[in-house]
Scaffold this motif. Structure first.
Motif, PDB file in Angstrom:
ATOM      1  N   MET A  68     -19.553  31.750  -2.140  1.00 32.65           N
ATOM      2  CA  MET A  68     -20.768  32.196  -2.824  1.00 32.65           C
ATOM      3  C   MET A  68     -21.792  32.710  -1.817  1.00 32.65           C
ATOM      4  N   ARG A  69     -22.514  33.788  -2.146  1.00 34.11           N
ATOM      5  CA  ARG A  69     -23.665  34.210  -1.368  1.00 34.11           C
ATOM      6  C   ARG A  69     -24.834  33.328  -1.776  1.00 34.11           C
ATOM      7  N   LEU A  70     -25.335  32.515  -0.839  1.00 33.53           N
ATOM      8  CA  LEU A  70     -26.400  31.588  -1.184  1.00 33.53           C
ATOM      9  C   LEU A  70     -27.730  32.301  -1.378  1.00 33.53           C
ATOM     10  N   ALA A  71     -27.880  33.515  -0.852  1.00 35.08           N
ATOM     11  CA  ALA A  71     -29.101  34.276  -1.072  1.00 35.08           C
ATOM     12  C   ALA A  71     -29.067  34.902  -2.454  1.00 35.08           C
ATOM     13  N   PRO A  72     -30.103  34.693  -3.291  1.00 32.33           N
ATOM     14  CA  PRO A  72     -30.116  35.313  -4.618  1.00 32.33           C
ATOM     15  C   PRO A  72     -30.255  36.820  -4.508  1.00 32.33           C
ATOM     16  N   ALA A 131     -21.477  25.903  -8.040  1.00 33.04           N
ATOM     17  CA  ALA A 131     -20.702  25.708  -9.269  1.00 33.04           C
ATOM     18  C   ALA A 131     -21.087  26.728 -10.337  1.00 33.04           C
ATOM     19  N   ALA A 132     -22.379  27.063 -10.418  1.00 36.67           N
ATOM     20  CA  ALA A 132     -22.813  28.061 -11.387  1.00 36.67           C
ATOM     21  C   ALA A 132     -22.220  29.424 -11.055  1.00 36.67           C
ATOM     22  N   SER A 133     -22.070  29.712  -9.775  1.00 34.71           N
ATOM     23  CA  SER A 133     -21.495  30.987  -9.359  1.00 34.71           C
ATOM     24  C   SER A 133     -20.001  31.060  -9.659  1.00 34.71           C
ATOM     25  N   SER A 134     -19.275  29.958  -9.378  1.00 34.65           N
ATOM     26  CA  SER A 134     -17.816  29.970  -9.549  1.00 34.65           C
ATOM     27  C   SER A 134     -17.381  29.594 -10.963  1.00 34.65           C
ATOM     28  N   ARG A 135     -18.198  28.755 -11.642  1.00 31.99           N
ATOM     29  CA  ARG A 135     -17.841  28.184 -12.951  1.00 31.99           C
ATOM     30  C   ARG A 135     -16.472  27.503 -12.876  1.00 31.99           C
ATOM     31  N   ASP A 136     -16.219  26.880 -11.755  1.00 35.64           N
ATOM     32  CA  ASP A 136     -14.964  26.179 -11.513  1.00 35.64           C
ATOM     33  C   ASP A 136     -15.142  24.704 -11.871  1.00 35.64           C
ATOM     34  N   ILE A 188     -22.650  21.470 -14.802  1.00 32.87           N
ATOM     35  CA  ILE A 188     -23.537  22.251 -13.936  1.00 32.87           C
ATOM     36  C   ILE A 188     -24.985  22.086 -14.380  1.00 32.87           C
ATOM     37  N   ALA A 189     -25.212  22.127 -15.683  1.00 32.03           N
ATOM     38  CA  ALA A 189     -26.562  21.981 -16.217  1.00 32.03           C
ATOM     39  C   ALA A 189     -27.147  20.620 -15.861  1.00 32.03           C
TER      40      ALA A 189
END
Length: 305
Positions: free
Chosen positions: A1-5, A231-236, A173-174
């Motif tokens: 994941m890119r941690l920078a938004p 986790a929000a980025s991957s939804r894994d 995640i939530a």
């Protein structure tokens, strides 16, 4: 994941931050009869009118922006139903009215946000169900600094044709984002207190022992937020379970430190700390707590091999 938004996520976060700076709708106020929570109806309305709860549907914002939103709103002294609306509702496959209340695996007992909810969502291995619940529940007294309620009648369930594993992952995640935000809000209140409170002629926060403990807490909270964003980025499912387990495992120790350094003041209803730490007590046991989350992580990583 890119941690920078990305640019859109950065703008989204900036607008949300300005909204949360309005003490009139998001600040701490004591409540009539010393209620342990204040439901932020004005904040909820402003977020809904501006479309914040729809962020996860937008390609340039997505679940990452929604997780950021859940985290930041959980830092506020007021409480609103945000986690399910921001991260779960957009992926149910049907439009349901919010606020939402969520029950997992038919867990018994009072349900968070049920007194405000228009829809109850049930998540279990057997599938997903929703039911209208407005006006069908009663509020119950609770120490948890959330509005809690129980149903008076059996819900009129409608089954959803949506993958329950995906929705369970989003709910983990939530919860991870919300708990990290709750702990972050409590830490900010304690940092303000130790900067102002003096002992032996100097600020309490100037003592190294205090600094070291709170610095460790800050590291744990920041790492919890980053795990939730990953986790929000991957939804894994594995990433989601790890994010939730990690923050639930640390929540008790962080809560202890926060109250340790505010002393008796942190236990009073005049000080806002109790709002965050009692929310954390509820969230740290959701979905079976850290031990169940780590079992879910092991299952997702190595189950069936």
């Amino acid at each position: 994941m890119r941690l920078a938004p990305n640019q859109d996520q950065t703008i989204f976060a900036g607008v949300l931050a300005r909204l949360l700076e309005d003490d009139g709708i998001a600040g701490f106020h004591t409540v009539a009869n010393w209620s342990r929570y204040e439901y932020g109806e004005a904040l909820d309305d402003r977020l809904g009118e501006a479309g914040f709860f729809e962020a996860a549907r937008e390609a340039d914002l997505g679940p990452v922006a929604a997780a950021m939103m859940v985290h930041e709103i959980a830092k506020a002294p007021v409480v609103i139903e945000c986690a399910a609306s921001a991260l779960v509702r957009p992926f149910l496959g049907v439009e349901v009215p919010r606020p939402l209340a969520v029950v997992v695996d038919d867990a018994p007992g009072a349900i968070r946000f049920l007194p405000q909810a228009k829809t109850l969502l049930s998540i279990s291995d057997q599938g997903l169900r929703v039911a209208p619940v407005e006006g069908q529940c009663r509020a119950v007294e609770s120490l948890f600094a959330y509005p809690m309620g129980c149903l008076d009648v059996s819900p009129d369930w409608t089954a959803l044709d949506t993958d329950p594993v995906e929705v369970r992952t989003l709910w983990q995640i939530a919860l991870a984002s919300e708990l990290a935000g709750v702990l972050s809000g409590g830490l900010a209140a304690v940092l303000a207190y130790v900067r102002d409170r003096e002992q032996f002629g100097q600020a309490l926060g100037s003592f190294q022992g205090v600094q070291h403990r709170l610095a460790q807490d800050a590291v744990w909270i920041e790492s919890a937020q980053l795990l939730a964003l990953r986790a929000a980025s991957s939804r894994d499912p594995a990433d989601a379970a790890l994010a939730l387990g990690a923050v639930q495992e640390r929540a008790t120790r962080i809560g202890y430190d926060l109250h340790q350094f505010t002393g008796a003041m942190g236990l009073t209803l005049e000080h806002p700390l109790h709002r965050w730490t009692y929310r954390a007590r509820s969230l740290r046991s959701e979905m079976g707590g850290a031990s169940q989350a780590f079992l879910d992580y092991a299952d997702a990583k190595w189950g069936g091999r």
